[in-house]
Design a protein around this motif. Structure first.
Motif, mmCIF file in Angstrom:
data_model
loop_
_atom_site.group_PDB
_atom_site.id
_atom_site.type_symbol
_atom_site.label_atom_id
_atom_site.label_comp_id
_atom_site.label_asym_id
_atom_site.label_seq_id
_atom_site.Cartn_x
_atom_site.Cartn_y
_atom_site.Cartn_z
ATOM 1 N N VAL A 320 0.815 -1.218 0.000
ATOM 2 C CA VAL A 320 0.000 0.000 0.000
ATOM 3 C C VAL A 320 0.851 1.271 0.000
ATOM 4 N N SER A 321 2.147 1.124 -0.214
ATOM 5 C CA SER A 321 3.019 2.302 -0.176
ATOM 6 C C SER A 321 2.999 3.025 -1.519
ATOM 7 N N GLY A 322 2.925 4.329 -1.457
ATOM 8 C CA GLY A 322 3.106 5.159 -2.647
ATOM 9 C C GLY A 322 1.905 5.274 -3.549
ATOM 10 N N LEU A 323 0.978 6.168 -3.209
ATOM 11 C CA LEU A 323 -0.154 6.444 -4.090
ATOM 12 C C LEU A 323 0.093 7.643 -5.000
ATOM 13 N N GLY A 324 0.681 8.697 -4.452
ATOM 14 C CA GLY A 324 0.840 9.909 -5.236
ATOM 15 C C GLY A 324 -0.388 10.797 -5.130
ATOM 16 N N GLY A 325 -0.290 12.006 -5.683
ATOM 17 C CA GLY A 325 -1.379 12.968 -5.594
ATOM 18 C C GLY A 325 -2.638 12.512 -6.303
ATOM 19 N N ARG A 326 -2.504 12.066 -7.548
ATOM 20 C CA ARG A 326 -3.674 11.594 -8.281
ATOM 21 C C ARG A 326 -4.233 10.331 -7.649
ATOM 22 N N GLY A 327 -3.364 9.494 -7.147
ATOM 23 C CA GLY A 327 -3.820 8.291 -6.471
ATOM 24 C C GLY A 327 -4.612 8.599 -5.213
ATOM 25 N N LEU A 328 -4.247 9.679 -4.517
ATOM 26 C CA LEU A 328 -4.992 10.074 -3.328
ATOM 27 C C LEU A 328 -6.413 10.487 -3.690
ATOM 28 N N LEU A 329 -6.566 11.198 -4.804
ATOM 29 C CA LEU A 329 -7.906 11.563 -5.254
ATOM 30 C C LEU A 329 -8.718 10.329 -5.625
#
Length: 472
Positions: A320-329
């Motif tokens: 679950v590490s590392g979503l990024g900005g777009r991934g957070l949305l």
């Protein structure tokens, strides 16, 4: 020397497996204790332990400790133990499931199941259409939108049947009508969701509609066989007075039956948990409880020892590490759609079929539980190429978050219908003759457990066991 090396290899693998199981059980015990300390069910702690021992936390340390502690041969053995523990536990859930408590509420169960499945499914398919420009198509094997939309709808509409069962057991709701209704709804909609998943797999592999139709037909025959052949056969085999009757024989009959039923549903394309649950539901429970009540207890204790292995095996494939900005949305959108779809669908249908607001809200919160069972489905989607890694990560976090929020939301709602139920129950006691309102199955003069979905209007739930004593 080569002979000695070959002979030592199985011993080394066995030693590694023993160390891995010891580590898993220790981590599960620790995290379960921490979960209870923060007023979460113990199963939430086991879920977090499974993720912590995988790439999500332990894998962040240098030296690749995950591969060191869980090499490939050890993982294969752990997978066998994990699935064994899961089917043993689901047999126990089916064994304790009392369909008689749902009498008069079949319409509510069916309506709630379908509504809490179709609404999140539709919202999930729509979300796939909205997020399509953000898909990383290089990581997906399907060029169109149909397969990702169907898969996302199925992923958001699932309820984690085993995790929900663990929560109900730990709260002492296993013999209460609220728990029975929630389990019945979860069982119905999960069967439908697994059917949708089978359709998605068939479409992704371009095998056509016949495999799905064949699976549905075979499942119908399987359920009919359990009711028409297996249950009467067990009644005859386990009847008192048989010269072979006794604890060892009954134990063997139940374990063999549940394993074969689990294998059958696995071979049909469904998960093995449904076969184990179905077999437990058709077992003549009163006959077993009267003759050898210790047998189901032994099976349950074995399952509870092995279930942490299941959570860790699933967590080993999750990062679950590392979503990024777009991934957070994407994560926020997935969480919103998942919670709104499940809660609105379940509560709306329950209200329309006669439940009070608090009862309906309790059912909506319970059916919003997902957990690591959904991660199995997500791994299937990732392997099919129906998801990219970013959507996969967002769905994993959603699955854990919806499980973690179940306990606090249930505590916020409080015991559904208790206040009015107690007043109604008190007035009925004053007017009832001696012995009325008791259940001989629980002992003479013992109050019959009733609930917010009880046949008697206004009755209250009274757990057969306290939460402290109903440990899983």
């Amino acid at each position: 020397m080569p002979e000695l090396s070959a002979a030592g290899a199985p011993q080394a693998a066995t030693g590694s497996l023993l160390v891995a199981v010891a580590l898993i059980l220790a981590a599960a015990a620790l995290f379960s204790r921490l979960a209870r300390w923060v007023r979460q069910p113990a199963v939430v702690g086991e879920i977090v332990a499974g993720l912590a021992l995988g790439p999500s936390l332990l894998g962040l340390l240098p030296g690749d400790p995950v591969a060191l502690l869980f090499p490939a041969d050890v993982r294969s053995a752990l997978e066998v133990l994990a699935h064994l523990g899961l089917v043993l536990f689901m047999f126990g859930v089916g064994y304790q499931f009392d369909a008689g408590r749902l009498r008069g509420h079949g319409r509510q169960v069916v309506a709630t199941s379908l509504a809490s499945l179709t609404l999140p499914f539709a919202l999930g398919a729509g979300l796939a259409w909205v997020l399509r420009p953000w898909f990383v198509t290089e990581e997906m094997s399907t060029s169109g939108l149909l397969v990702p939309a169907l898969f996302l709808g199925a992923a958001l509409s699932i309820t984690a049947f085993p995790v929900l069962a663990r929560i109900i057991v730990e709260r002492g709701w296993r013999r209460r009508r609220t728990g029975a209704v929630a389990l019945a709804c979860a069982a119905i909609q999960d069967v439908l969701a697994w059917g949708v998943l089978a359709v998605v797999v068939a479409l992704a592999k371009s095998t056509g509609p016949w495999p799905v139709a064949r699976m549905a037909l075979v499942c119908g025959v399987f359920v009919l066989g359990l009711l028409v052949l297996v249950r009467p056969g067990l009644n005859w085999l386990l009847a008192p007075g048989r010269r072979w009757s006794g604890g060892p024989v009954n134990h063997a009959v139940l374990v063999v039956g549940l394993l074969l039923s689990a294998w059958a549903t696995e071979a049909m394309g469904l998960h093995a948990v449904f076969g184990a649950f179905a077999f437990g539901a058709v077992v003549p429970r009163r006959r077993i409880d009267a003759a050898t009540p210790e047998v189901p207890e032994r099976i349950e204790q074995t399952s509870l020892l092995l279930l942490p292995v299941f959570f860790v095996v699933t967590g080993l494939s999750v990062d679950v590490s590392g979503l990024g900005g777009r991934g957070l949305l994407i994560l926020l959108a997935v969480l919103a759609v998942a919670c709104v779809g499940k809660f609105a669908g379940a509560t709306g249908a329950a209200l329309l079929t006669g439940a009070t607001r608090r009862e309906a809200a309790t059912l909506g919160v319970l059916l919003n539980t997902r957990g690591l069972t959904e991660l199995i489905i997500l791994n299937v989607g990732l392997a099919l190429g129906a998801l990219d890694s970013r959507m996969f990560t967002a769905l994993v976090i959603m699955a854990v978050a919806t499980t973690v929020m179940t306990g606090p939301l249930l505590a916020l709602l409080g015991p559904a219908g208790d206040d009015g139920g107690r007043r109604a129950a008190s007035s009925r006691v004053l007017r009832s003759p001696p012995g009325a309102g008791t259940d001989s199955h629980h002992g003479g003069g013992r109050p019959r457990p009733t609930g917010p979905f009880s046949v008697t209007p206004g009755s209250s739930e009274s757990p057969a066991h306290s939460v402290e004593n109903e440990r899983s």
